[in-house]
Scaffold this motif. Structure first.
Motif, PDB file in Angstrom:
ATOM      1  N   GLU A   5       0.837  -1.190   0.000  1.00 48.41           N
ATOM      2  CA  GLU A   5       0.000   0.000   0.000  1.00 48.41           C
ATOM      3  C   GLU A   5       0.872   1.239   0.000  1.00 48.41           C
ATOM      4  O   GLU A   5       2.102   1.143   0.064  1.00 48.41           O
ATOM      5  CB  GLU A   5      -0.919  -0.008   1.225  1.00 48.41           C
TER       6      GLU A   5
ATOM      7  N   ARG B 190      -7.282   5.488   5.486  1.00 47.49           N
ATOM      8  CA  ARG B 190      -8.706   5.772   5.316  1.00 47.49           C
ATOM      9  C   ARG B 190      -9.500   4.588   5.858  1.00 47.49           C
ATOM     10  O   ARG B 190      -9.373   3.467   5.369  1.00 47.49           O
ATOM     11  CB  ARG B 190      -9.011   5.976   3.832  1.00 47.49           C
TER      12      ARG B 190
ATOM     13  N   GLU C 281      -7.365   1.454   4.531  1.00 44.93           N
ATOM     14  CA  GLU C 281      -6.601   1.350   3.292  1.00 44.93           C
ATOM     15  C   GLU C 281      -5.738   2.587   3.143  1.00 44.93           C
ATOM     16  O   GLU C 281      -6.077   3.675   3.615  1.00 44.93           O
ATOM     17  CB  GLU C 281      -7.528   1.192   2.083  1.00 44.93           C
ATOM     18  N   ARG C 282      -4.606   2.388   2.500  1.00 46.20           N
ATOM     19  CA  ARG C 282      -3.690   3.482   2.172  1.00 46.20           C
ATOM     20  C   ARG C 282      -3.422   3.391   0.675  1.00 46.20           C
ATOM     21  O   ARG C 282      -2.545   2.636   0.258  1.00 46.20           O
ATOM     22  CB  ARG C 282      -2.384   3.361   2.950  1.00 46.20           C
ATOM     23  N   PRO C 283      -4.164   4.132  -0.134  1.00 41.60           N
ATOM     24  CA  PRO C 283      -3.992   4.023  -1.586  1.00 41.60           C
ATOM     25  C   PRO C 283      -2.569   4.364  -2.000  1.00 41.60           C
ATOM     26  O   PRO C 283      -1.930   5.261  -1.433  1.00 41.60           O
ATOM     27  CB  PRO C 283      -4.995   5.037  -2.138  1.00 41.60           C
ATOM     28  N   GLU C 284      -2.054   3.628  -2.978  1.00 40.79           N
ATOM     29  CA  GLU C 284      -0.741   3.936  -3.523  1.00 40.79           C
ATOM     30  C   GLU C 284      -0.840   5.182  -4.380  1.00 40.79           C
ATOM     31  O   GLU C 284      -1.839   5.432  -5.043  1.00 40.79           O
ATOM     32  CB  GLU C 284      -0.225   2.767  -4.371  1.00 40.79           C
TER      33      GLU C 284
END
Length: 334
Positions: free
Chosen positions: A173, A179, A315-318
């Motif tokens: 990630e 989030r 989640e931690r978007p790339e």
């Protein structure tokens, strides 16, 4: 043929002063390589758990009666020490393999472009835990397998597994602000599950410390507790964890949660059921060594499963292509 660039004196000096930076300036691993490096540390930690259990279950805990040498005169095991010496010395050598896996994870994280400092810090955290646990392992031998030090040795390995799983997850990630994917109430339930599972693991070390598998054929001191009473308390905690996991799955299903948390909770539930079956069978069959070993493997898998449930709640978007990743100031954030 690819021409090998000349290494100047300045390059050699830089390699000595800061070898990680030297490598990072000349190698850029793929994202898959970084993930595999982090996964190798997770796998080797699980292997160490299993082989450490094998040392105890084969009565090889004092196969090398001193530390850091195997004997006062020999760094390695000798033929006179037989099977037990080979088992104990082999487990010690696997610590170097674990160090290599952690080192690879550190190098891959440091060489990634752009550099994500939190990943490198997680790698170094693993390294220092390994070093501390190696010293503690030596103390375990020097105090004759005192059950309290053996328990601390296992708990520190669980801490290593925690950091290794966290690093592996973070390689998959980005570094954006986390989030949440579920509500606060569900997150609180998961933290209760984590705490109770941690207590389950801790009580499991007490079961070991009071039980019959002392780790050596000689008369090794055991914890002054009734083994069966502690084992029954351990079983009660296991049922609490199973109940919490099922309740979490039911709640996630009811609120139509994302597939990630739902699937990770399902996986944990299945692992717990398998671990429970092994636990009850070993209890009623007088603790055969093979089942105890499988139960130790299951303990590591249960903790990995709980960590994956916890880490699936956000989640931690790339970052998009061409957008540099932001440094994460909170190393401990999940």
């Amino acid at each position: 043929m690819v021409r090998v660039p000349n290494v100047t004196r300045a390059d050699a000096a830089q390699a000595i002063r800061n070898p990680l930076r030297f490598i990072a300036e000349r190698w850029t691993p793929t994202q898959r390589t970084v993930r595999r490096a982090a996964m190798s540390a997770v796998l080797m930690t699980v292997v160490i758990v299993v082989t450490g259990g094998a040392v105890r279950l084969t009565g090889s805990g004092l196969g090398c009666p001193t530390w850091p040498k195997c004997t006062d005169q020999s760094l390695t095991t000798t033929s006179e020490m037989g099977f037990h010496g080979v088992i104990e010395f082999g487990n010690r050598m696997l610590t170097y393999v674990l160090c290599a896996a952690v080192g690879w994870a550190i190098i891959a994280a440091r060489s990634r472009k752009p550099w994500r400092r939190p990943l490198t810090r997680l790698g170094w955290t693993q390294f220092w835990i390994v070093m501390g646990n190696a010293v503690l392992g030596g103390i375990v031998v020097l105090v004759g397998l005192n059950p309290y030090t053996v328990a601390a040795h296992f708990i520190l390995t669980t801490a290593l597994l925690t950091v290794a799983v966290l690093m592996w997850q973070r390689t998959r990630e980005g570094d954006a602000e986390a989030r949440p994917l579920v509500g606060a109430a569900i997150k609180q339930l998961v933290w209760v599950l984590v705490v109770v599972t941690g207590l389950l693991v801790a009580v499991g070390t007490v079961v070991t410390g009071a039980g019959p598998h002392a780790g050596d054929s000689s008369d090794v001191h055991r914890m002054p507790l009734d083994w069966e009473t502690v084992a029954k308390g351990h079983a009660v905690l296991a049922w609490v964890v199973v109940t919490l996991t099922f309740a979490l799955w039911f709640v996630l299903k009811a609120v139509d949660a994302p597939k990630g948390p739902l699937h990770r909770t399902r996986d944990l539930f299945l692992i717990l059921l398998a671990q429970g079956v092994i636990g009850y069978v070993q209890y009623f069959t007088d603790l055969p060594e093979i089942l105890v070993g499988l139960h130790m493997l299951g303990s590591a898998l249960v903790w990995i499963g709980v960590m994956r449930v916890l880490l699936s709640l956000r989640e931690r978007p790339e970052p998009a292509a061409g957008v540099p990743a932001q440094a994460d100031p909170e190393l401990s954030a999940v």
